[in-house]
Design an enzyme around this catalytic site. Sequence first.
Site, PDB file in Angstrom:
ATOM      1  N   GLU A 269     -17.602  11.054  29.915  1.00  0.00           N
ATOM      2  CA  GLU A 269     -17.677  12.449  30.358  1.00  0.00           C
ATOM      3  C   GLU A 269     -17.131  13.280  29.216  1.00  0.00           C
ATOM      4  O   GLU A 269     -15.969  13.132  28.849  1.00  0.00           O
ATOM      5  CB  GLU A 269     -16.888  12.636  31.653  1.00  0.00           C
ATOM      6  N   CYS A 306     -12.406  20.540  31.737  1.00  0.00           N
ATOM      7  CA  CYS A 306     -13.792  20.284  31.337  1.00  0.00           C
ATOM      8  C   CYS A 306     -14.770  21.075  32.187  1.00  0.00           C
ATOM      9  O   CYS A 306     -15.945  21.205  31.830  1.00  0.00           O
ATOM     10  CB  CYS A 306     -14.104  18.798  31.393  1.00  0.00           C
TER      11      CYS A 306
END
Length: 539
Positions: A269, A306
């Site tokens: 990720e 994020c």
Amino acid sequence: MTVNPTHVTGANLIAGEEHQAGATTFVAHNPTTGEPGKLRFHEASPAEVSRATAAAAAAFAITKTYSSARLAEILEAVAVEVEALGQLLLDTAREETGLGLERLEGERARTCGQFRAFAALLKEGSYVEAIIDTADAPGQPRHPDLRRMLFPIGPVAVFGSSNFPLAFSVPGGDTASALAAGCPVVVKAHPSHPATSELCAQAILKALRATDAAPGTFSMLQGNSVQVGQQLVQAPEIKAVGFTGSFGAGRALFDLAAARAEPIPVYAEMGSVNPLFVLPSALEARGGEIAEGLVASITMGAGQFCTKPGLVFVVDGEPGRAFAGRVAELAGRQATGPLLNQGIYDRLTRQLDHTLGLPGVEVLTGGPSTGGVGLVCPETVLTTTADVFLATPELVDEHFGPVAVIVRCRSVEQMVEVASRMQGNLTATLHATDADDDKAAALQSVLQEKVGRLIWNGYPTGVAVVAAMHHGGPYPASTFPQHTSVGATSIKRFQRPVAFQNLPDRALPQALNDANPLGILRLVNGSWTRDSVVRRGDS
């Protein structure tokens, strides 16, 4: 030397023992003051990396035989031991990360909740996805008796992230889901919070001892260079990788794993810009409210999430410009928190300097760091037009910090054009009213092809740890968009299917036995059921 619980040593913890063979050491730094820590941590030597992966392979021969109940017991014990670290863990993490106690308390609760959620999943049992097609199934062409289920893939390498010292680090979701699958774990701790990592590793090892788990089920390696991680990914014993971090590092690990003699999956990720679109009627109806929520989302954790919305799109004109001005005004009032480490600070400073030099980019508030104590970047709001945005590829790069770019579009139709040309992202957000249904539908149709999560009239920061959550997205947000690093389906990254043809009942795993002794939900001849299976010729 056996690990001494809650006493930070700076050692690598391999299969329950302390190892400090490496000559290279490093220290952590307090991002609030810039002061170095007093304890030196030993970077894992090549021999120690090999020792950890060999121990994991030996443990896998045992953990792959553990029942779901046995694995659940281990996970629940880990949650108890992490909680038992108490204030020591919170104070250590605060000193190494600059994050507040309230934030860390919430993260600890989420971390332990992940372990308990996987324990519940294991106890229910259907996660193995048992599928049975009997040879005599009515209405099907004749075929052999076939039965399929998921099994653990093998030892997993996990890379701790910088921005979540608990929930995405040593005891994070990658570790929890891998252990839940029955896979031993070797964690490469993040060098920004090595003491926090060691405390968490000690808690996991204590839980493994309390449940009499196999030695080598868990190891933690320290390292401030890329060599430790590279060797870990290349170790033949490792069968999968979990990673949360920057695009550059994630892609490097992905390429390294693909180049192995036996390529392995890397579930990376890698962040995103998380575009947020405000349609005209929403701007008119509640522009001030949206601006407040947006600024809170952009600046949360000094912008080091994020899922931070880094790009904001509005229709140009008086309402859009007033909205941009209000966002800048609110951001300028925010107290600036420190960035997590020197590397993040340096990268953001360089990137921000570059962005400010691009033609057509205007500063509404903030800008380059003015120095001072700690790793501080001012809350920064930039603006440009959609025409400039479409002509400037650099503007789609993530600014990992309290920075956002407001893009003014000529029309909603140009918003759709912008959306269609964007890369993969973790999230996208739409702010709209009923009056925008047709326009919102056009945007949604495009965006759902670009993201892993679509938010309506909300903000993307904050990832709920529930079964329906998806925390991934098309490349470059992640390297494998099908399964996420959060929620129940994350276990599937560390499982693989095996089909059994015409095996007698006594040779099958319990999950595939005719009588269904585990009582789990199974797909039998196309129908979901917990009933037993009767083969042709049985009575």
